[in-house]
Design an enzyme around this catalytic site. Sequence first.
Site, mmCIF file in Angstrom:
data_model
loop_
_atom_site.group_PDB
_atom_site.id
_atom_site.type_symbol
_atom_site.label_atom_id
_atom_site.label_comp_id
_atom_site.label_asym_id
_atom_site.label_seq_id
_atom_site.Cartn_x
_atom_site.Cartn_y
_atom_site.Cartn_z
ATOM 1 C CD GLU A 103 19.508 82.451 18.379
ATOM 2 O OE1 GLU A 103 20.507 82.585 17.625
ATOM 3 O OE2 GLU A 103 19.001 81.355 18.621
ATOM 4 C CE LYS A 146 25.143 76.579 5.783
ATOM 5 N NZ LYS A 146 24.561 76.056 7.025
ATOM 6 C CG PHE A 190 19.377 72.019 23.691
ATOM 7 C CD1 PHE A 190 18.316 71.713 22.846
ATOM 8 C CD2 PHE A 190 20.191 73.106 23.377
ATOM 9 C CE1 PHE A 190 18.075 72.467 21.715
ATOM 10 C CE2 PHE A 190 19.960 73.863 22.246
ATOM 11 C CZ PHE A 190 18.894 73.542 21.416
ATOM 12 C CG HIS A 240 16.792 82.903 13.729
ATOM 13 N ND1 HIS A 240 17.519 81.941 14.375
ATOM 14 C CD2 HIS A 240 17.289 84.092 14.139
ATOM 15 C CE1 HIS A 240 18.440 82.513 15.141
ATOM 16 N NE2 HIS A 240 18.308 83.823 15.028
ATOM 17 C CG HIS A 268 24.565 85.218 17.645
ATOM 18 N ND1 HIS A 268 23.770 86.264 17.217
ATOM 19 C CD2 HIS A 268 23.726 84.168 17.819
ATOM 20 C CE1 HIS A 268 22.512 85.862 17.138
ATOM 21 N NE2 HIS A 268 22.459 84.597 17.504
ATOM 22 C CB SER A 321 24.333 89.863 17.611
ATOM 23 O OG SER A 321 25.076 88.691 17.346
ATOM 24 C CG ASP A 354 16.445 70.469 12.993
ATOM 25 O OD1 ASP A 354 17.123 69.855 12.152
ATOM 26 O OD2 ASP A 354 16.928 71.212 13.867
ATOM 27 C CD GLN A 382 16.037 73.579 31.032
ATOM 28 O OE1 GLN A 382 16.491 74.573 30.481
ATOM 29 N NE2 GLN A 382 14.944 73.614 31.760
ATOM 30 N NE ARG A 414 17.833 70.620 7.623
ATOM 31 C CZ ARG A 414 18.250 69.426 8.021
ATOM 32 N NH1 ARG A 414 18.688 68.556 7.116
ATOM 33 N NH2 ARG A 414 18.251 69.103 9.294
ATOM 34 C CB ALA A 419 20.661 76.497 4.809
ATOM 35 C CB THR A 426 14.609 81.210 17.333
ATOM 36 O OG1 THR A 426 13.629 81.279 18.372
ATOM 37 C CG2 THR A 426 15.999 81.381 17.915
ATOM 38 C CB ALA A 434 11.063 73.429 12.122
HETATM 39 P P1 FAD Z 1 21.949 73.067 6.139
HETATM 40 O O1 FAD Z 1 23.071 73.979 5.944
HETATM 41 O O2 FAD Z 1 20.972 72.910 5.026
HETATM 42 O O3 FAD Z 1 22.574 71.628 6.489
HETATM 43 C C1 FAD Z 1 21.765 70.616 7.080
HETATM 44 C C2 FAD Z 1 22.430 69.249 6.866
HETATM 45 O O4 FAD Z 1 22.331 68.897 5.478
HETATM 46 C C3 FAD Z 1 23.929 69.207 7.200
HETATM 47 O O5 FAD Z 1 24.184 67.937 7.758
HETATM 48 C C4 FAD Z 1 24.619 69.358 5.850
HETATM 49 O O6 FAD Z 1 25.883 68.734 5.826
HETATM 50 C C5 FAD Z 1 23.622 68.654 4.937
HETATM 51 N N1 FAD Z 1 23.597 69.196 3.572
HETATM 52 C C6 FAD Z 1 23.581 70.492 3.226
HETATM 53 N N2 FAD Z 1 23.529 70.609 1.870
HETATM 54 C C7 FAD Z 1 23.500 69.341 1.374
HETATM 55 C C8 FAD Z 1 23.441 68.790 0.067
HETATM 56 N N3 FAD Z 1 23.415 69.577 -1.026
HETATM 57 N N4 FAD Z 1 23.406 67.434 -0.066
HETATM 58 C C9 FAD Z 1 23.440 66.625 1.039
HETATM 59 N N5 FAD Z 1 23.498 67.097 2.312
HETATM 60 C C10 FAD Z 1 23.538 68.433 2.457
HETATM 61 N N6 FAD Z 1 16.455 75.929 13.962
HETATM 62 C C11 FAD Z 1 15.172 76.366 13.950
HETATM 63 O O7 FAD Z 1 14.262 75.572 13.720
HETATM 64 N N7 FAD Z 1 14.858 77.683 14.187
HETATM 65 C C12 FAD Z 1 15.815 78.608 14.416
HETATM 66 O O8 FAD Z 1 15.506 79.786 14.619
HETATM 67 C C13 FAD Z 1 17.189 78.189 14.428
HETATM 68 N N8 FAD Z 1 18.182 79.068 14.638
HETATM 69 C C14 FAD Z 1 19.494 78.654 14.535
HETATM 70 C C15 FAD Z 1 20.518 79.593 14.623
HETATM 71 C C16 FAD Z 1 21.840 79.216 14.489
HETATM 72 C C17 FAD Z 1 22.924 80.258 14.572
HETATM 73 C C18 FAD Z 1 22.165 77.839 14.274
HETATM 74 C C19 FAD Z 1 23.604 77.409 14.131
HETATM 75 C C20 FAD Z 1 21.155 76.892 14.191
HETATM 76 C C21 FAD Z 1 19.807 77.279 14.309
HETATM 77 N N9 FAD Z 1 18.760 76.375 14.178
HETATM 78 C C22 FAD Z 1 17.459 76.804 14.194
HETATM 79 C C23 FAD Z 1 19.040 74.935 14.025
HETATM 80 C C24 FAD Z 1 19.127 74.516 12.531
HETATM 81 O O9 FAD Z 1 17.902 74.775 11.887
HETATM 82 C C25 FAD Z 1 19.446 73.023 12.508
HETATM 83 O O10 FAD Z 1 20.751 72.812 12.983
HETATM 84 C C26 FAD Z 1 19.227 72.326 11.186
HETATM 85 O O11 FAD Z 1 19.304 70.910 11.424
HETATM 86 C C27 FAD Z 1 20.236 72.660 10.122
HETATM 87 O O12 FAD Z 1 20.044 73.893 9.592
HETATM 88 P P2 FAD Z 1 21.129 74.525 8.586
HETATM 89 O O13 FAD Z 1 20.574 75.769 8.064
HETATM 90 O O14 FAD Z 1 22.457 74.574 9.216
HETATM 91 O O15 FAD Z 1 21.099 73.369 7.434
#
Ligand code: FAD
Length: 273
Positions: free
Chosen positions: A7, A155, A206, A67, A256, A5, A99, A202, A97, A113, A38, A41
């Site tokens: 992105e 999750k 990053f 996303h 991916h 896939s 950022d 870069q 989730r 998430a 993508t 946020a």
């Molecule tokens: P989560 O799974 O919610 O985790 C975030 C943090 O919170 C982790 O440190 C976890 O350990 C902690 N946590 C989770 N649940 C709990 C709980 N119940 N209590 C305490 N701590 C907890 N970002 C964008 O803005 N746009 C995008 O399109 C985008 N695409 C992405 C695609 C992929 C494949 C990946 C891997 C990342 C992408 N990101 C994107 C980045 C992502 O949004 C960030 O990495 C963000 O900081 C975490 O998102 P998550 O969904 O993994 O968070």
Amino acid sequence: MTAISFEFYPPKTDEQRTQLDRTAEKLKQHAPEYVSCTFGAGGSTLSYTSETVRHLKQSHGFEAAPHLSCMGGSREEIRELLRLYRALGCKRIVALRGDLPSGMGHHGDLRYASDLIAFIRAEHGDHFHLEVGAYPETHPQADDAFSDLRHFKTKIDAGANAAITQYFYNPDAYFRFVDDVRRLGVTVPIVPGIMPISNFTQLKRFSESCGAEIPRWVGKRMQALGDDADGIREFAADLVATMCQRLIAGGAPSLHFYTLNLAKPTQAVLSRM
Ligand code: FAD
């Protein structure tokens, strides 16, 4: 043949739109299972994402997955987007989730998430195939590596169908992550996220913010290649292709590719596999 896939990010200017169209045309020949787009946020690319998903579906004929991040958004805004994506015919969502952009202090109605996954399941049942993010080298904000693994499982238990990893250049981190979450009872596919290398400077910058490690030996070789652009391209493509082969041989279910809307770096990897 391993499923793949791609992105993309949503283009904002005419020039970027043309580039995405060119890239999409070139990558189409690799017959991706789906492409994803993508999401910025805090709603910054709210409509750009849905417009791009519509375009990728209607003009290029891809199965396109938006996303969707919950950071900074209200339940009502997310509900609205889910309705829109369903109406567009989307069957798949990458749920995150996200950022907070600097200066924005509001988390939104859903904190993690896992809350977003539960919300989507409550609103739409099994309509969407849901992918979540996974972090073989540990999420940068995690309290520690073990709590990160447990939160990952939460999750999946909330209803995710599969996960895509943050990119990495150390396949052992991926294999270890898969072993660890399997021991916790997670059975869904964990798809490696692959970042072909186009601009090493870069990428280094990053990688520091997103918690991906560039192995020292890779940095040293890049440094030694200096201004040799052809040598860098060759080394980078070979490095990533070799890693992909190891991942597939070790059981990765599919790959991916983070294309950054560029065709060449991804094609250079695919042509060596
Ligand atoms: P989560 O799974 O919610 O985790 C975030 C943090 O919170 C982790 O440190 C976890 O350990 C902690 N946590 C989770 N649940 C709990 C709980 N119940 N209590 C305490 N701590 C907890 N970002 C964008 O803005 N746009 C995008 O399109 C985008 N695409 C992405 C695609 C992929 C494949 C990946 C891997 C990342 C992408 N990101 C994107 C980045 C992502 O949004 C960030 O990495 C963000 O900081 C975490 O998102 P998550 O969904 O993994 O968070």
